[in-house]
Design an enzyme around this catalytic site. Structure first.
Site, PDB file in Angstrom:
ATOM      1  N   ALA A  65      -1.696  -6.125  -1.797  1.00 44.76           N
ATOM      2  CA  ALA A  65      -2.452  -7.358  -1.590  1.00 44.76           C
ATOM      3  C   ALA A  65      -1.765  -8.131  -0.469  1.00 44.76           C
ATOM      4  O   ALA A  65      -0.556  -7.977  -0.248  1.00 44.76           O
ATOM      5  CB  ALA A  65      -2.441  -8.178  -2.871  1.00 44.76           C
ATOM      6  N   GLY A 108      -1.366  -3.354  -4.507  1.00 41.00           N
ATOM      7  CA  GLY A 108      -2.828  -3.297  -4.510  1.00 41.00           C
ATOM      8  C   GLY A 108      -3.357  -2.099  -3.738  1.00 41.00           C
ATOM      9  O   GLY A 108      -4.461  -1.624  -4.015  1.00 41.00           O
ATOM     10  N   GLU A 111      -3.288   0.620  -6.144  1.00 42.60           N
ATOM     11  CA  GLU A 111      -4.359   0.346  -7.121  1.00 42.60           C
ATOM     12  C   GLU A 111      -5.725   0.690  -6.536  1.00 42.60           C
ATOM     13  O   GLU A 111      -6.584   1.245  -7.220  1.00 42.60           O
ATOM     14  CB  GLU A 111      -4.288  -1.122  -7.564  1.00 42.60           C
ATOM     15  CG  GLU A 111      -3.032  -1.384  -8.401  1.00 42.60           C
ATOM     16  CD  GLU A 111      -2.758  -2.852  -8.681  1.00 42.60           C
ATOM     17  OE1 GLU A 111      -2.796  -3.661  -7.728  1.00 42.60           O
ATOM     18  OE2 GLU A 111      -2.522  -3.199  -9.844  1.00 42.60           O
ATOM     19  N   GLU A 131       5.412  -4.826  -6.999  1.00 37.00           N
ATOM     20  CA  GLU A 131       5.166  -6.236  -7.311  1.00 37.00           C
ATOM     21  C   GLU A 131       6.368  -6.895  -7.994  1.00 37.00           C
ATOM     22  O   GLU A 131       6.636  -8.079  -7.812  1.00 37.00           O
ATOM     23  CB  GLU A 131       3.932  -6.376  -8.220  1.00 37.00           C
ATOM     24  CG  GLU A 131       2.603  -6.092  -7.541  1.00 37.00           C
ATOM     25  CD  GLU A 131       2.174  -4.630  -7.609  1.00 37.00           C
ATOM     26  OE1 GLU A 131       3.033  -3.751  -7.875  1.00 37.00           O
ATOM     27  OE2 GLU A 131       0.978  -4.372  -7.407  1.00 37.00           O
TER      28      GLU A 131
HETATM   29  C1  HXC Z   1       1.018  -9.205   4.059  1.00 35.47           C
HETATM   30  C2  HXC Z   1       2.256  -7.500   4.979  1.00 35.47           C
HETATM   31  C3  HXC Z   1       2.268  -6.792   3.757  1.00 35.47           C
HETATM   32  C4  HXC Z   1       1.594  -7.404   2.642  1.00 35.47           C
HETATM   33  C5  HXC Z   1       3.368  -5.642   5.184  1.00 35.47           C
HETATM   34  N1  HXC Z   1       2.948  -6.740   5.841  1.00 35.47           N
HETATM   35  N2  HXC Z   1       2.977  -5.656   3.912  1.00 35.47           N
HETATM   36  N3  HXC Z   1       1.641  -8.679   5.128  1.00 35.47           N
HETATM   37  N4  HXC Z   1       0.993  -8.603   2.840  1.00 35.47           N
HETATM   38  N5  HXC Z   1       1.515  -6.802   1.449  1.00 35.47           N
HETATM   39  C6  HXC Z   1       3.179  -7.098   7.244  1.00 35.47           C
HETATM   40  C7  HXC Z   1       4.613  -7.492   7.494  1.00 35.47           C
HETATM   41  O1  HXC Z   1       4.815  -8.844   7.134  1.00 35.47           O
HETATM   42  C8  HXC Z   1       4.720  -7.255   8.996  1.00 35.47           C
HETATM   43  O2  HXC Z   1       4.091  -8.341   9.663  1.00 35.47           O
HETATM   44  C9  HXC Z   1       3.851  -6.032   9.205  1.00 35.47           C
HETATM   45  O3  HXC Z   1       2.988  -5.946   8.068  1.00 35.47           O
HETATM   46  C10 HXC Z   1       4.681  -4.753   9.273  1.00 35.47           C
HETATM   47  O4  HXC Z   1       5.513  -4.676   8.138  1.00 35.47           O
HETATM   48  P1  HXC Z   1       7.104  -4.495   8.228  1.00 35.47           P
HETATM   49  O5  HXC Z   1       7.678  -5.033   6.976  1.00 35.47           O
HETATM   50  O6  HXC Z   1       7.630  -5.033   9.517  1.00 35.47           O
HETATM   51  O7  HXC Z   1       7.213  -2.893   8.278  1.00 35.47           O
HETATM   52  P2  HXC Z   1       8.363  -1.979   7.680  1.00 35.47           P
HETATM   53  O8  HXC Z   1       9.712  -2.542   7.967  1.00 35.47           O
HETATM   54  O9  HXC Z   1       8.053  -0.598   8.129  1.00 35.47           O
HETATM   55  O10 HXC Z   1       8.192  -2.076   6.093  1.00 35.47           O
HETATM   56  C11 HXC Z   1       7.001  -1.588   5.503  1.00 35.47           C
HETATM   57  C12 HXC Z   1       6.939  -2.035   4.005  1.00 35.47           C
HETATM   58  C13 HXC Z   1       7.086  -3.578   3.920  1.00 35.47           C
HETATM   59  C14 HXC Z   1       8.052  -1.357   3.211  1.00 35.47           C
HETATM   60  C15 HXC Z   1       5.580  -1.566   3.459  1.00 35.47           C
HETATM   61  O11 HXC Z   1       6.153  -4.187   4.850  1.00 35.47           O
HETATM   62  C16 HXC Z   1       6.801  -4.122   2.562  1.00 35.47           C
HETATM   63  O12 HXC Z   1       7.651  -4.067   1.672  1.00 35.47           O
HETATM   64  N6  HXC Z   1       5.629  -4.733   2.373  1.00 35.47           N
HETATM   65  C17 HXC Z   1       5.248  -5.392   1.127  1.00 35.47           C
HETATM   66  C18 HXC Z   1       4.873  -4.371   0.075  1.00 35.47           C
HETATM   67  C19 HXC Z   1       4.559  -5.042  -1.243  1.00 35.47           C
HETATM   68  O13 HXC Z   1       5.384  -5.749  -1.825  1.00 35.47           O
HETATM   69  N7  HXC Z   1       3.335  -4.838  -1.714  1.00 35.47           N
HETATM   70  C20 HXC Z   1       2.854  -5.449  -2.970  1.00 35.47           C
HETATM   71  C21 HXC Z   1       2.155  -6.753  -2.668  1.00 35.47           C
HETATM   72  S1  HXC Z   1       1.664  -7.585  -4.150  1.00 35.47           S
HETATM   73  P3  HXC Z   1       4.830  -9.102  10.872  1.00 35.47           P
HETATM   74  O14 HXC Z   1       3.880 -10.198  11.236  1.00 35.47           O
HETATM   75  O15 HXC Z   1       6.139  -9.555  10.382  1.00 35.47           O
HETATM   76  O16 HXC Z   1       4.950  -8.036  11.939  1.00 35.47           O
HETATM   77  C22 HXC Z   1       0.285  -6.758  -4.638  1.00 35.47           C
HETATM   78  C23 HXC Z   1      -0.359  -7.307  -5.885  1.00 35.47           C
HETATM   79  C24 HXC Z   1      -1.687  -6.654  -6.145  1.00 35.47           C
HETATM   80  O17 HXC Z   1      -0.125  -5.834  -4.060  1.00 35.47           O
HETATM   81  C25 HXC Z   1      -2.504  -7.474  -7.093  1.00 35.47           C
HETATM   82  C26 HXC Z   1      -3.983  -7.104  -7.035  1.00 35.47           C
HETATM   83  C27 HXC Z   1      -4.847  -8.037  -7.850  1.00 35.47           C
END
Ligand code: HXC
Length: 257
Positions: A65, A108, A111, A131
């Site tokens: 998400a 997400g 999911e 998460e």
């Molecule tokens: C918003 C995101 C994002 C996310 C990555 N980005 N994931 N932006 N929401 N979920 C953005 C980063 O901020 C960054 O933007 C760009 O994408 C590239 O990501 P990097 O982190 O620079 O890349 P990298 O170092 O290769 O790392 C990749 C990664 C990391 C390991 C996937 O981005 C990460 O941990 N992302 C979050 C993953 C996460 O926690 N997902 C769960 C979310 S909660 P900028 O502008 O800085 O370049 C969820 C709840 C679901 O999903 C509920 C449903 C109802």
């Protein structure tokens, strides 16, 4: 502004939807989920579309998400989150849905991938429910569909540690049906979708529903549902055509009637 969701087809019965927010690793914001849900409406209404493939990029299917959007919502904001209705729309799609996953498939994103009836992954795919690292938990099926796919022990490990698993591990655990080279993932998913699209659509629909019900019903009720669905197919032209084609040693021409 570039389109956040690309739609191609239907070609040979298959529509291909590509998540396209590369700057955010296809993080699922409201606009992207809304576009996806609207494309599924179109696919549902179009008789030429017999199956849908959802994919992302080679680097990321979807990294979850959109965290920035989520951070802006408080409790009431979460309760009124428009994304909830888009998730519900994806879940009630009635045609075969195949997800083709490369790269990050997290939160997400994982999911969404699990909404696929069949999931195909590239060897570079990483599946996770991170998460917990954000002080939250999965909210679109990550605690429910994941358990049903891989069993409680691995699901619990993924949800509580937030650590991802490899494509190979996902294959062994039954989360994905096949893995292939990342550059072939979409091609393979589309090929599977085309095979399904070439079958009788009523049989596909009922068979899909019967398999889906296996998760919600006890065995006796599931077997009853299967028997009823099997019996209903006796009223279709496609059944007559399928049996006759076999007996005449020719390929069937299904009409969807
Ligand atoms: C918003 C995101 C994002 C996310 C990555 N980005 N994931 N932006 N929401 N979920 C953005 C980063 O901020 C960054 O933007 C760009 O994408 C590239 O990501 P990097 O982190 O620079 O890349 P990298 O170092 O290769 O790392 C990749 C990664 C990391 C390991 C996937 O981005 C990460 O941990 N992302 C979050 C993953 C996460 O926690 N997902 C769960 C979310 S909660 P900028 O502008 O800085 O370049 C969820 C709840 C679901 O999903 C509920 C449903 C109802």
């Amino acid at each position: 502004m570039p389109q956040i969701l690309l739609s191609e087809g239907p070609d040979q019965g298959v529509r291909l939807l590509t998540l396209n927010r590369p700057e955010a690793l296809n993080a699922l914001n409201t606009a992207l989920l809304e576009a996806l849900s609207s494309e599924l409406d179109t696919a549902e209404a179009d008789p030429e579309t017999r199956a849908v493939v959802i994919t992302g990029s080679e680097r990321a299917f979807a990294a979850g998400a959109d965290i920035n959007e989520m951070a802006a919502r408080d409790l009431v904001g979460m309760l009124e989150d428009p994304r909830i209705k888009h998730w519900a729309r994806i879940a009630r799609f009635t045609k075969p849905l195949i997800t083709a996953v490369n790269g990050f498939c997290l939160g997400g994103g994982c999911e969404l991938a699990m909404h696929g009836d069949i999931m195909v992954a590239g060897t570079n795919a990483r599946f996770g429910q991170p998460e917990i690292n954000l002080g939250i938990m999965p909210g679109a099926g990550g605690t429910q569909r994941l358990v049903r796919a891989v069993g409680q022990s691995l699901a619990m490990q993924m949800v509580l540690t937030g650590e991802p698993i490899s494509a190979q591990r996902a294959l062994e655990a039954g989360l994905v049906s096949e893995i292939c080279q990342p550059e072939l993932t979409i091609e393979r998913a589309v090929a599977i979708a085309r095979t399904i699209a070439s079958k009788g659509p009523i049989a596909v629909r009922l068979a899909r529903e019967a398999v889906q019900r296996a998760e919600d019903m006890d065995l006796a009720a599931g077997l009853r549902f299967e028997r009823h669905a099997f019996t209903i197919l006796a009223a279709t032209d496609d059944r007559r055509e399928g049996l006759e084609a076999f007996r005449n040693k020719r390929k069937p021409r299904f009409s969807g009637r």
